[in-house]
Design a protein around this motif. Structure first.
Motif, PDB file in Angstrom:
ATOM      1  N   TRP A 250       0.833  -1.193   0.000  1.00 24.85           N
ATOM      2  CA  TRP A 250       0.000   0.000   0.000  1.00 24.85           C
ATOM      3  C   TRP A 250       0.875   1.253   0.000  1.00 24.85           C
ATOM      4  O   TRP A 250       2.036   1.231   0.416  1.00 24.85           O
ATOM      5  CB  TRP A 250      -0.938   0.033   1.209  1.00 24.85           C
ATOM      6  CG  TRP A 250      -0.256  -0.067   2.557  1.00 24.85           C
ATOM      7  CD1 TRP A 250      -0.029  -1.197   3.282  1.00 24.85           C
ATOM      8  CD2 TRP A 250       0.325   1.008   3.304  1.00 24.85           C
ATOM      9  NE1 TRP A 250       0.648  -0.892   4.441  1.00 24.85           N
ATOM     10  CE2 TRP A 250       0.875   0.456   4.490  1.00 24.85           C
ATOM     11  CE3 TRP A 250       0.428   2.380   3.097  1.00 24.85           C
ATOM     12  CZ2 TRP A 250       1.517   1.228   5.448  1.00 24.85           C
ATOM     13  CZ3 TRP A 250       1.079   3.163   4.049  1.00 24.85           C
ATOM     14  CH2 TRP A 250       1.607   2.589   5.211  1.00 24.85           C
ATOM     15  N   GLY A 251       0.292   2.348  -0.491  1.00 23.64           N
ATOM     16  CA  GLY A 251       0.980   3.629  -0.500  1.00 23.64           C
ATOM     17  C   GLY A 251       0.043   4.731  -0.060  1.00 23.64           C
ATOM     18  O   GLY A 251      -1.155   4.704  -0.383  1.00 23.64           O
ATOM     19  N   LEU A 264       2.158   0.550  -8.061  1.00 21.80           N
ATOM     20  CA  LEU A 264       2.564  -0.325  -6.967  1.00 21.80           C
ATOM     21  C   LEU A 264       3.286  -1.532  -7.554  1.00 21.80           C
ATOM     22  O   LEU A 264       2.721  -2.258  -8.373  1.00 21.80           O
ATOM     23  CB  LEU A 264       1.343  -0.787  -6.172  1.00 21.80           C
ATOM     24  CG  LEU A 264       0.446   0.326  -5.611  1.00 21.80           C
ATOM     25  CD1 LEU A 264      -0.945  -0.217  -5.305  1.00 21.80           C
ATOM     26  CD2 LEU A 264       1.057   0.927  -4.363  1.00 21.80           C
ATOM     27  N   ILE A 265       4.542  -1.742  -7.162  1.00 23.71           N
ATOM     28  CA  ILE A 265       5.358  -2.813  -7.728  1.00 23.71           C
ATOM     29  C   ILE A 265       6.002  -3.608  -6.594  1.00 23.71           C
ATOM     30  O   ILE A 265       6.586  -3.028  -5.670  1.00 23.71           O
ATOM     31  CB  ILE A 265       6.471  -2.253  -8.641  1.00 23.71           C
ATOM     32  CG1 ILE A 265       5.877  -1.436  -9.787  1.00 23.71           C
ATOM     33  CG2 ILE A 265       7.339  -3.383  -9.174  1.00 23.71           C
ATOM     34  CD1 ILE A 265       6.920  -0.680 -10.595  1.00 23.71           C
ATOM     35  N   PHE A 274       3.998  -8.774  -8.455  1.00 23.25           N
ATOM     36  CA  PHE A 274       2.836  -8.131  -9.071  1.00 23.25           C
ATOM     37  C   PHE A 274       3.136  -6.652  -9.293  1.00 23.25           C
ATOM     38  O   PHE A 274       4.072  -6.087  -8.728  1.00 23.25           O
ATOM     39  CB  PHE A 274       1.564  -8.289  -8.226  1.00 23.25           C
ATOM     40  CG  PHE A 274       1.556  -7.447  -6.968  1.00 23.25           C
ATOM     41  CD1 PHE A 274       1.951  -7.996  -5.763  1.00 23.25           C
ATOM     42  CD2 PHE A 274       1.144  -6.126  -6.987  1.00 23.25           C
ATOM     43  CE1 PHE A 274       1.948  -7.239  -4.609  1.00 23.25           C
ATOM     44  CE2 PHE A 274       1.129  -5.352  -5.843  1.00 23.25           C
ATOM     45  CZ  PHE A 274       1.539  -5.916  -4.638  1.00 23.25           C
ATOM     46  N   ASP A 275       2.312  -6.030 -10.134  1.00 23.43           N
ATOM     47  CA  ASP A 275       2.346  -4.575 -10.297  1.00 23.43           C
ATOM     48  C   ASP A 275       0.960  -4.102 -10.687  1.00 23.43           C
ATOM     49  O   ASP A 275       0.161  -4.847 -11.258  1.00 23.43           O
ATOM     50  CB  ASP A 275       3.393  -4.140 -11.334  1.00 23.43           C
ATOM     51  CG  ASP A 275       3.167  -4.763 -12.694  1.00 23.43           C
ATOM     52  OD1 ASP A 275       2.140  -4.458 -13.343  1.00 23.43           O
ATOM     53  OD2 ASP A 275       4.019  -5.571 -13.116  1.00 23.43           O
ATOM     54  N   THR A 307       7.832  -0.901  -4.333  1.00 16.61           N
ATOM     55  CA  THR A 307       8.045   0.462  -4.812  1.00 16.61           C
ATOM     56  C   THR A 307       6.702   1.105  -5.120  1.00 16.61           C
ATOM     57  O   THR A 307       5.864   0.511  -5.810  1.00 16.61           O
ATOM     58  CB  THR A 307       8.916   0.481  -6.081  1.00 16.61           C
ATOM     59  OG1 THR A 307      10.173  -0.137  -5.799  1.00 16.61           O
ATOM     60  CG2 THR A 307       9.149   1.909  -6.558  1.00 16.61           C
ATOM     61  N   VAL A 308       6.505   2.308  -4.597  1.00 16.79           N
ATOM     62  CA  VAL A 308       5.288   3.079  -4.853  1.00 16.79           C
ATOM     63  C   VAL A 308       5.693   4.352  -5.588  1.00 16.79           C
ATOM     64  O   VAL A 308       6.505   5.143  -5.090  1.00 16.79           O
ATOM     65  CB  VAL A 308       4.555   3.430  -3.548  1.00 16.79           C
ATOM     66  CG1 VAL A 308       3.293   4.238  -3.850  1.00 16.79           C
ATOM     67  CG2 VAL A 308       4.201   2.159  -2.771  1.00 16.79           C
ATOM     68  N   LEU A 309       5.146   4.545  -6.792  1.00 20.62           N
ATOM     69  CA  LEU A 309       5.458   5.710  -7.622  1.00 20.62           C
ATOM     70  C   LEU A 309       4.214   6.570  -7.787  1.00 20.62           C
ATOM     71  O   LEU A 309       3.123   6.050  -8.046  1.00 20.62           O
ATOM     72  CB  LEU A 309       5.934   5.287  -9.010  1.00 20.62           C
ATOM     73  CG  LEU A 309       7.160   4.394  -9.122  1.00 20.62           C
ATOM     74  CD1 LEU A 309       7.362   4.006 -10.593  1.00 20.62           C
ATOM     75  CD2 LEU A 309       8.386   5.116  -8.611  1.00 20.62           C
TER      76      LEU A 309
END
Length: 327
Positions: A250-251, A264-265, A274-275, A307-309
């Motif tokens: 989560w982000g 979300l990766i 997953f992404d 990683t959250v972008l």
């Protein structure tokens, strides 16, 4: 969300006869909160520069809301507030008024009767001389360290960041006025009803780069967390077993605009797990998204990276990476 209060509600009448301070054309403002902007705090709202019913900050973007007359320095979580973050005098002056005793609680319309016009919550007003004053709002109950009539210097501790008054997130609202009129310290010599103008001057002693939005926090979980837990800073799992029912990333971010993507990766020992890249369907001052995978077989032991972008118009504006070692 915070609104400017009637300053008369915070300034005792007996202080109006206080001795004047030395003349000062424009105060130079130190950071009024003990944090690192962009890391341990962020500016959620700037002064509204739209004269109509809309809202625009000094850059003409949307980090404000209608009628907002100050700058909101927000904390990333309720946990950070509980740990204690100091509020400091932005410039030398005399304490013109204080208020304490209001509880720290997330605002809802049901709180209107209790607040009764004291939107600022616990706070302080400082007189800087020559018609300049600053006001500090939403401070933590019982934390105020100054009293009316006291002389302070720039950096003097005033109390702690709180959640009192009309506040929906832990933050310091600071407003600056000259002869009763609001002044935007980011563009003090520009018309207060316009944006995107000015001569580049600022009243901040140190540069405060404009941040259009950012990922505030991220974490792993075994199910989609409750939003209250995300805002409180307690949603991230410290351990995840291999036989968990799901692996969730989560982000949590601020400054979301329609069309933004939060990607979300998750990568693990065997590659991509997953992404996902959900798109915001409307502007959101604060928001969180989560994505993940239900597990039919146990996870492979090892290090997992999430990683959250946050991207806008194809351009990355913020990212945060977290890791968890699954054994």
């Amino acid at each position: 969300m915070t609104k400017q209060i009637n300053r008369a509600g915070l300034v005792p009448a007996l202080l109006l006869s206080a001795l004047p301070l030395p003349s000062q054309a424009e105060p130079s403002l130190a950071l009024p909160i003990d944090c690192i902007p962009g890391e341990t705090c962020y500016i959620q709202n700037y002064m509204d520069r739209d004269p109509g019913p809309g809202a625009r900050d000094y850059t003409c973007a949307g980090l404000s809301y209608d009628g907002h007359k100050g700058t909101d320095f927000a904390l990333p979580s309720l946990t950070a507030m509980i740990d204690g973050v100091e509020v400091r005098a932005a410039a030398a002056g005399t304490v013109r008024g204080v208020r304490d005793g209001m509880i720290d609680r997330f605002y809802t319309p049901a709180e209107d009767e209790r607040i009764d016009g004291r939107d600022c919550g616990n706070g302080v007003v400082l007189d800087h001389g020559d018609g300049w004053e600053s006001q500090y709002c939403h401070m933590r109950q019982g934390s105020l360290r100054v009293s009316s009539g006291q002389r302070v210097e720039a950096g003097t501790p005033l109390g702690l960041v709180g959640l009192s008054g009309r506040s929906q997130f832990p933050h310091l609202h600071i407003s600056l006025r000259h002869k009763g009129q609001p002044v935007d310290p980011f563009t003090p010599r520009a018309d207060a009803t316009t944006c995107g103008t000015g001569d580049g001057a600022t009243l901040w002693a140190d540069v405060l780069p404009y941040q259009p939005g950012a990922v505030l926090s991220a974490g792993f979980a075994t199910e989609v967390p409750e939003y209250d837990a995300v805002k409180a800073g307690t949603a991230a799992a410290l351990e995840i077993p291999r036989d968990a029912p799901a692996l969730i990333l989560w982000g949590f971010a601020f400054g979301g605009q329609t069309g933004d993507r939060m990607t979300l990766i998750v990568d693990g020992p065997e590659g991509r797990v997953f992404d996902a890249d959900p798109v915001l369907e409307k502007d959101q001052a604060m928001f969180f998204r989560a994505g993940g995978k239900r597990l039919r077989t146990p996870l492979t032991a090892g290090l997992y990276s999430g990683t959250v972008l946050l991207t806008r118009d194809g351009r990355e504006i913020s990212r945060k990476t977290v890791e968890i070692d699954i054994r």
